[in-house]
Scaffold this motif. Structure first.
Motif, PDB file in Angstrom:
ATOM      1  N   PHE A   3       0.842  -1.185   0.000  1.00 13.76           N
ATOM      2  CA  PHE A   3       0.000   0.000   0.000  1.00 13.76           C
ATOM      3  C   PHE A   3       0.884   1.244   0.000  1.00 13.76           C
ATOM      4  O   PHE A   3       1.996   1.236   0.540  1.00 13.76           O
ATOM      5  N   LEU A   4       0.371   2.331  -0.564  1.00 13.27           N
ATOM      6  CA  LEU A   4       1.040   3.621  -0.479  1.00 13.27           C
ATOM      7  C   LEU A   4       0.185   4.493   0.428  1.00 13.27           C
ATOM      8  O   LEU A   4      -1.007   4.707   0.144  1.00 13.27           O
ATOM      9  N   VAL A   5       0.769   4.967   1.524  1.00 16.76           N
ATOM     10  CA  VAL A   5       0.033   5.771   2.495  1.00 16.76           C
ATOM     11  C   VAL A   5       0.642   7.160   2.525  1.00 16.76           C
ATOM     12  O   VAL A   5       1.844   7.326   2.703  1.00 16.76           O
ATOM     13  N   GLU A   6      -0.210   8.171   2.355  1.00 16.49           N
ATOM     14  CA  GLU A   6       0.230   9.567   2.411  1.00 16.49           C
ATOM     15  C   GLU A   6      -0.567  10.267   3.501  1.00 16.49           C
ATOM     16  O   GLU A   6      -1.792  10.135   3.558  1.00 16.49           O
ATOM     17  N   ILE A   7       0.147  11.011   4.375  1.00 16.96           N
ATOM     18  CA  ILE A   7      -0.502  11.709   5.483  1.00 16.96           C
ATOM     19  C   ILE A   7      -0.215  13.191   5.343  1.00 16.96           C
ATOM     20  O   ILE A   7       0.929  13.604   5.195  1.00 16.96           O
ATOM     21  N   SER A   8      -1.265  13.990   5.399  1.00 19.08           N
ATOM     22  CA  SER A   8      -1.126  15.441   5.344  1.00 19.08           C
ATOM     23  C   SER A   8      -2.153  16.042   6.298  1.00 19.08           C
ATOM     24  O   SER A   8      -3.360  15.988   6.033  1.00 19.08           O
ATOM     25  N   GLY A   9      -1.677  16.587   7.410  1.00 19.91           N
ATOM     26  CA  GLY A   9      -2.592  17.130   8.410  1.00 19.91           C
ATOM     27  C   GLY A   9      -3.396  16.005   9.024  1.00 19.91           C
ATOM     28  O   GLY A   9      -2.862  15.059   9.571  1.00 19.91           O
ATOM     29  N   THR A  10      -4.728  16.091   8.892  1.00 20.93           N
ATOM     30  CA  THR A  10      -5.592  15.010   9.397  1.00 20.93           C
ATOM     31  C   THR A  10      -6.148  14.156   8.260  1.00 20.93           C
ATOM     32  O   THR A  10      -7.024  13.336   8.487  1.00 20.93           O
ATOM     33  N   THR A  11      -5.633  14.339   7.058  1.00 21.19           N
ATOM     34  CA  THR A  11      -6.093  13.568   5.901  1.00 21.19           C
ATOM     35  C   THR A  11      -5.111  12.441   5.606  1.00 21.19           C
ATOM     36  O   THR A  11      -3.913  12.666   5.498  1.00 21.19           O
ATOM     37  N   VAL A  12      -5.637  11.222   5.485  1.00 16.74           N
ATOM     38  CA  VAL A  12      -4.829  10.053   5.161  1.00 16.74           C
ATOM     39  C   VAL A  12      -5.308   9.516   3.817  1.00 16.74           C
ATOM     40  O   VAL A  12      -6.500   9.241   3.647  1.00 16.74           O
ATOM     41  N   THR A  13      -4.383   9.387   2.867  1.00 17.42           N
ATOM     42  CA  THR A  13      -4.708   8.859   1.543  1.00 17.42           C
ATOM     43  C   THR A  13      -4.013   7.519   1.386  1.00 17.42           C
ATOM     44  O   THR A  13      -2.794   7.418   1.539  1.00 17.42           O
ATOM     45  N   ILE A  14      -4.801   6.470   1.072  1.00 12.30           N
ATOM     46  CA  ILE A  14      -4.272   5.113   0.916  1.00 12.30           C
ATOM     47  C   ILE A  14      -4.475   4.696  -0.530  1.00 12.30           C
ATOM     48  O   ILE A  14      -5.591   4.797  -1.063  1.00 12.30           O
ATOM     49  N   THR A  15      -3.385   4.226  -1.162  1.00 14.92           N
ATOM     50  CA  THR A  15      -3.462   3.752  -2.540  1.00 14.92           C
ATOM     51  C   THR A  15      -3.308   2.238  -2.541  1.00 14.92           C
ATOM     52  O   THR A  15      -2.344   1.699  -1.993  1.00 14.92           O
ATOM     53  N   CYS A  16      -4.261   1.555  -3.156  1.00 10.40           N
ATOM     54  CA  CYS A  16      -4.255   0.098  -3.211  1.00 10.40           C
ATOM     55  C   CYS A  16      -3.209  -0.381  -4.219  1.00 10.40           C
ATOM     56  O   CYS A  16      -3.043   0.219  -5.288  1.00 10.40           O
ATOM     57  N   PRO A  17      -2.486  -1.462  -3.919  1.00  7.02           N
ATOM     58  CA  PRO A  17      -1.470  -1.970  -4.851  1.00  7.02           C
ATOM     59  C   PRO A  17      -2.067  -2.645  -6.092  1.00  7.02           C
ATOM     60  O   PRO A  17      -1.344  -2.905  -7.048  1.00  7.02           O
ATOM     61  N   LEU A  18      -3.366  -2.915  -6.093  1.00 10.37           N
ATOM     62  CA  LEU A  18      -3.999  -3.556  -7.258  1.00 10.37           C
ATOM     63  C   LEU A  18      -4.206  -2.533  -8.367  1.00 10.37           C
ATOM     64  O   LEU A  18      -4.445  -1.358  -8.106  1.00 10.37           O
ATOM     65  N   THR A  19      -4.164  -2.995  -9.602  1.00  7.83           N
ATOM     66  CA  THR A  19      -4.308  -2.088 -10.749  1.00  7.83           C
ATOM     67  C   THR A  19      -5.660  -2.225 -11.442  1.00  7.83           C
ATOM     68  O   THR A  19      -5.913  -1.534 -12.420  1.00  7.83           O
ATOM     69  N   GLU A  20      -6.523  -3.103 -10.973  1.00  8.87           N
ATOM     70  CA  GLU A  20      -7.827  -3.294 -11.608  1.00  8.87           C
ATOM     71  C   GLU A  20      -8.723  -2.068 -11.397  1.00  8.87           C
ATOM     72  O   GLU A  20      -8.452  -1.209 -10.586  1.00  8.87           O
ATOM     73  N   ASP A  21      -9.849  -2.058 -12.125  1.00  2.00           N
ATOM     74  CA  ASP A  21     -10.767  -0.922 -12.070  1.00  2.00           C
ATOM     75  C   ASP A  21     -11.740  -1.022 -10.898  1.00  2.00           C
ATOM     76  O   ASP A  21     -11.959  -0.046 -10.190  1.00  2.00           O
ATOM     77  N   ASN A  22     -12.390  -2.142 -10.713  1.00  2.00           N
ATOM     78  CA  ASN A  22     -13.387  -2.298  -9.644  1.00  2.00           C
ATOM     79  C   ASN A  22     -12.701  -2.763  -8.360  1.00  2.00           C
ATOM     80  O   ASN A  22     -12.521  -3.949  -8.138  1.00  2.00           O
ATOM     81  N   ILE A  23     -12.369  -1.811  -7.507  1.00  2.00           N
ATOM     82  CA  ILE A  23     -11.707  -2.126  -6.235  1.00  2.00           C
ATOM     83  C   ILE A  23     -12.715  -1.920  -5.123  1.00  2.00           C
ATOM     84  O   ILE A  23     -13.398  -0.897  -5.055  1.00  2.00           O
ATOM     85  N   VAL A  24     -12.793  -2.917  -4.260  1.00  2.00           N
ATOM     86  CA  VAL A  24     -13.704  -2.848  -3.121  1.00  2.00           C
ATOM     87  C   VAL A  24     -12.865  -2.603  -1.870  1.00  2.00           C
ATOM     88  O   VAL A  24     -11.939  -3.366  -1.576  1.00  2.00           O
TER      89      VAL A  24
END
Length: 153
Positions: A3-24
């Motif tokens: 996973f790629l996790v980015e933190i800025s202030g109180t916002t956390v952005t998580i990027t899934c390692p999968l490249t497919e379109d329909n991610i649950v």
């Protein structure tokens, strides 16, 4: 992949390692309606969370997120942190050098002051000034003490 996790202030952005379109996305067992690769948590409260993403229920990646966030934090890059540490060290060494040179000069002047003794020879003290009440009787001054009579014990 991770996973790629980015933190800025109180916002956390998580990027899934999968490249497919329909991610649950699932957060602590609750399925979310997001279907993008990135999941954004607004106003995260620093509580631990189990996050998982999967594509069509086949490939699943899980992560335990324990991110500490704060509203008033400032982000610094590596160059700024390096500059701050370098400036602090230079100022500290400068103060140390100044204190060393000033204390070195003061030590040399202290021995030449009026209140100090010379270190080479020890000078003898002059005899103490005699107390006038206990002066010895000199010749020709016996009349001063003539009024005193000796007592016989």
């Amino acid at each position: 992949k991770e996973f790629l996790v980015e933190i800025s202030g109180t916002t956390v952005t998580i990027t899934c390692p999968l490249t497919e379109d329909n991610i649950v996305w699932e957060v602590t067992g609750t399925r979310l309606p997001f279907q993008e690769r990135k999941y954004v948590i607004e106003n995260h409260d620093s509580s631990p969370v189990n996050v998982s993403c999967s594509a069509d229920g086949k490939k699943r990646h899980e992560m335990y997120l324990k991110a500490r966030v704060c509203a008033n934090c400032e982000e610094l890059d590596a160059l700024a942190v390096t500059g701050i540490i370098t400036a602090d060290l230079l100022i500290t060494f400068g103060v140390l050098i100044l204190v060393y040179y000033f204390s070195k000069d003061r030590k040399g002047r202290a021995s030449a002051s009026a209140g100090s003794r010379p270190r080479g020879q020890k000078m003898q003290r002059p005899p103490p000034v005699p107390n006038p009440d206990y002066e010895p009787i000199r010749k020709g001054q016996r009349d001063v003490y003539a009024g005193l009579e000796s007592r016989g014990f």
